[in-house]
Design a protein around this motif. Structure first.
Motif, mmCIF file in Angstrom:
data_model
loop_
_atom_site.group_PDB
_atom_site.id
_atom_site.type_symbol
_atom_site.label_atom_id
_atom_site.label_comp_id
_atom_site.label_asym_id
_atom_site.label_seq_id
_atom_site.Cartn_x
_atom_site.Cartn_y
_atom_site.Cartn_z
ATOM 1 N N VAL A 39 -1.928 -22.681 -22.113
ATOM 2 C CA VAL A 39 -3.279 -23.118 -21.772
ATOM 3 C C VAL A 39 -4.249 -22.472 -22.749
ATOM 4 N N LEU A 40 -5.095 -23.277 -23.352
ATOM 5 C CA LEU A 40 -6.143 -22.765 -24.216
ATOM 6 C C LEU A 40 -7.367 -22.562 -23.341
ATOM 7 N N PHE A 41 -7.731 -21.321 -23.140
ATOM 8 C CA PHE A 41 -8.809 -20.939 -22.233
ATOM 9 C C PHE A 41 -9.987 -20.475 -23.075
ATOM 10 N N SER A 42 -11.077 -21.213 -23.048
ATOM 11 C CA SER A 42 -12.252 -20.879 -23.834
ATOM 12 C C SER A 42 -13.356 -20.401 -22.907
ATOM 13 N N SER A 43 -13.781 -19.160 -23.090
ATOM 14 C CA SER A 43 -14.775 -18.607 -22.185
ATOM 15 C C SER A 43 -15.470 -17.405 -22.811
ATOM 16 N N HIS A 44 -16.704 -17.179 -22.367
ATOM 17 C CA HIS A 44 -17.419 -15.955 -22.716
ATOM 18 C C HIS A 44 -17.342 -14.949 -21.573
ATOM 19 N N LEU A 45 -16.670 -15.305 -20.494
ATOM 20 C CA LEU A 45 -16.482 -14.393 -19.362
ATOM 21 C C LEU A 45 -15.268 -13.522 -19.674
ATOM 22 N N LEU A 46 -15.502 -12.485 -20.456
ATOM 23 C CA LEU A 46 -14.406 -11.713 -21.026
ATOM 24 C C LEU A 46 -13.624 -10.911 -19.999
ATOM 25 N N ASP A 47 -14.224 -10.579 -18.869
ATOM 26 C CA ASP A 47 -13.448 -9.898 -17.830
ATOM 27 C C ASP A 47 -12.369 -10.832 -17.287
ATOM 28 N N GLU A 48 -12.687 -12.122 -17.151
ATOM 29 C CA GLU A 48 -11.685 -13.102 -16.710
ATOM 30 C C GLU A 48 -10.633 -13.302 -17.799
ATOM 31 N N VAL A 49 -11.069 -13.398 -19.030
ATOM 32 C CA VAL A 49 -10.145 -13.580 -20.148
ATOM 33 C C VAL A 49 -9.133 -12.440 -20.169
ATOM 34 N N SER A 50 -9.603 -11.214 -20.018
ATOM 35 C CA SER A 50 -8.697 -10.065 -20.090
ATOM 36 C C SER A 50 -7.694 -10.046 -18.934
ATOM 37 N N ARG A 51 -8.038 -10.664 -17.807
ATOM 38 C CA ARG A 51 -7.121 -10.697 -16.662
ATOM 39 C C ARG A 51 -6.046 -11.772 -16.782
ATOM 40 N N VAL A 52 -6.348 -12.880 -17.454
ATOM 41 C CA VAL A 52 -5.409 -14.006 -17.407
ATOM 42 C C VAL A 52 -4.757 -14.353 -18.742
ATOM 43 N N CYS A 53 -5.222 -13.795 -19.851
ATOM 44 C CA CYS A 53 -4.700 -14.213 -21.156
ATOM 45 C C CYS A 53 -3.709 -13.216 -21.729
ATOM 46 N N ASP A 54 -2.658 -13.757 -22.330
ATOM 47 C CA ASP A 54 -1.680 -12.936 -23.044
ATOM 48 C C ASP A 54 -2.131 -12.680 -24.471
ATOM 49 N N THR A 55 -2.800 -13.664 -25.049
ATOM 50 C CA THR A 55 -3.260 -13.604 -26.426
ATOM 51 C C THR A 55 -4.733 -13.983 -26.457
ATOM 52 N N VAL A 56 -5.512 -13.271 -27.256
ATOM 53 C CA VAL A 56 -6.942 -13.567 -27.367
ATOM 54 C C VAL A 56 -7.288 -13.840 -28.822
ATOM 55 N N GLY A 57 -8.377 -14.535 -29.005
ATOM 56 C CA GLY A 57 -8.849 -14.819 -30.348
ATOM 57 C C GLY A 57 -10.351 -14.960 -30.340
ATOM 58 N N VAL A 58 -10.925 -14.867 -31.516
ATOM 59 C CA VAL A 58 -12.366 -15.024 -31.672
ATOM 60 C C VAL A 58 -12.607 -16.173 -32.634
ATOM 61 N N ILE A 59 -13.437 -17.106 -32.204
ATOM 62 C CA ILE A 59 -13.849 -18.216 -33.056
ATOM 63 C C ILE A 59 -15.341 -18.046 -33.304
ATOM 64 N N CYS A 60 -15.749 -18.088 -34.560
ATOM 65 C CA CYS A 60 -17.163 -17.966 -34.925
ATOM 66 C C CYS A 60 -17.467 -19.004 -35.990
ATOM 67 N N ASP A 61 -18.505 -19.773 -35.767
ATOM 68 C CA ASP A 61 -18.888 -20.831 -36.707
ATOM 69 C C ASP A 61 -17.726 -21.767 -37.015
ATOM 70 N N GLY A 62 -16.931 -22.082 -35.990
ATOM 71 C CA GLY A 62 -15.833 -23.022 -36.146
ATOM 72 C C GLY A 62 -14.613 -22.482 -36.861
ATOM 73 N N ARG A 63 -14.565 -21.173 -37.077
ATOM 74 C CA ARG A 63 -13.463 -20.551 -37.814
ATOM 75 C C ARG A 63 -12.791 -19.499 -36.938
ATOM 76 N N ILE A 64 -11.471 -19.512 -36.883
ATOM 77 C CA ILE A 64 -10.745 -18.484 -36.143
ATOM 78 C C ILE A 64 -10.801 -17.209 -36.966
ATOM 79 N N LEU A 65 -11.461 -16.195 -36.409
ATOM 80 C CA LEU A 65 -11.583 -14.923 -37.126
ATOM 81 C C LEU A 65 -10.335 -14.073 -36.964
#
Length: 165
Positions: A39-65
């Motif tokens: 599941v690709l989970f896109s959110s700014h609610l980082l407390d939720e992201v940290s609870r449910v995601c195995d892998t995290v990433g940052v996208i800025c200006d359409g680019r995966i940083l």
């Protein structure tokens, strides 16, 4: 494989109470796990992201940083709270240091431990600086640091496969 079913607007969760939001997240994670889907989970609610995601990433200006497994975040990155040697208003440029934030006389910076592996090398990288605290980086601080310094030469630790519709 990406899940074929997607939520069109995840913002609809914002109006939910915290218990309902948690129930929805748990149902999505459980279903994905049971069916062997990603599941690709896109959110700014980082407390939720940290609870449910195995892998995290940052996208800025359409680019995966950057992308990395959650469990590697605090192994790879450290946050330093320090006081610069002088009343400088601009922090030093140091390889592996990114996302400087000024907090009065103190500064906070994210550090890539692949570049500065030992505490001694951290001290050597900031001569004349008083390091007040070293701490594991939080997902929120890492995100803010990466977005504030998107041209940092830090690279992804995971190869992101091309997604074909």
């Amino acid at each position: 494989m990406l899940a074929k079913t997607s939520v069109k607007r995840h913002r609809a969760r914002y109006g939910l109470d915290p218990i309902a939001r948690q129930d929805i997240l748990e149902a999505v994670v459980r279903t994905a796990g049971d069916e062997g889907r990603t599941v690709l989970f896109s959110s700014h609610l980082l407390d939720e992201v940290s609870r449910v995601c195995d892998t995290v990433g940052v996208i800025c200006d359409g680019r995966i940083l950057e992308t990395l497994p959650m469990q590697e975040l605090s192994d790879r990155y450290t946050e330093i709270i320090c006081e610069l040697a002088s009343d400088e208003h601009k922090p030093p440029v140091v390889k592996g240091f990114f996302g400087w934030q000024n907090r009065g006389r103190e500064w906070s910076v994210a550090v890539d431990r692949c570049v500065c592996e030992s505490d001694e090398s951290l001290n050597d990288s900031l001569p004349g600086t008083s390091i007040r605290e070293l701490r594991p980086i939080s997902l929120e601080r890492w995100f803010a640091a990466r977005v504030s310094d998107p041209h940092s030469p830090i690279t992804s630790t995971i190869v992101v496969p091309e997604v074909v519709s």
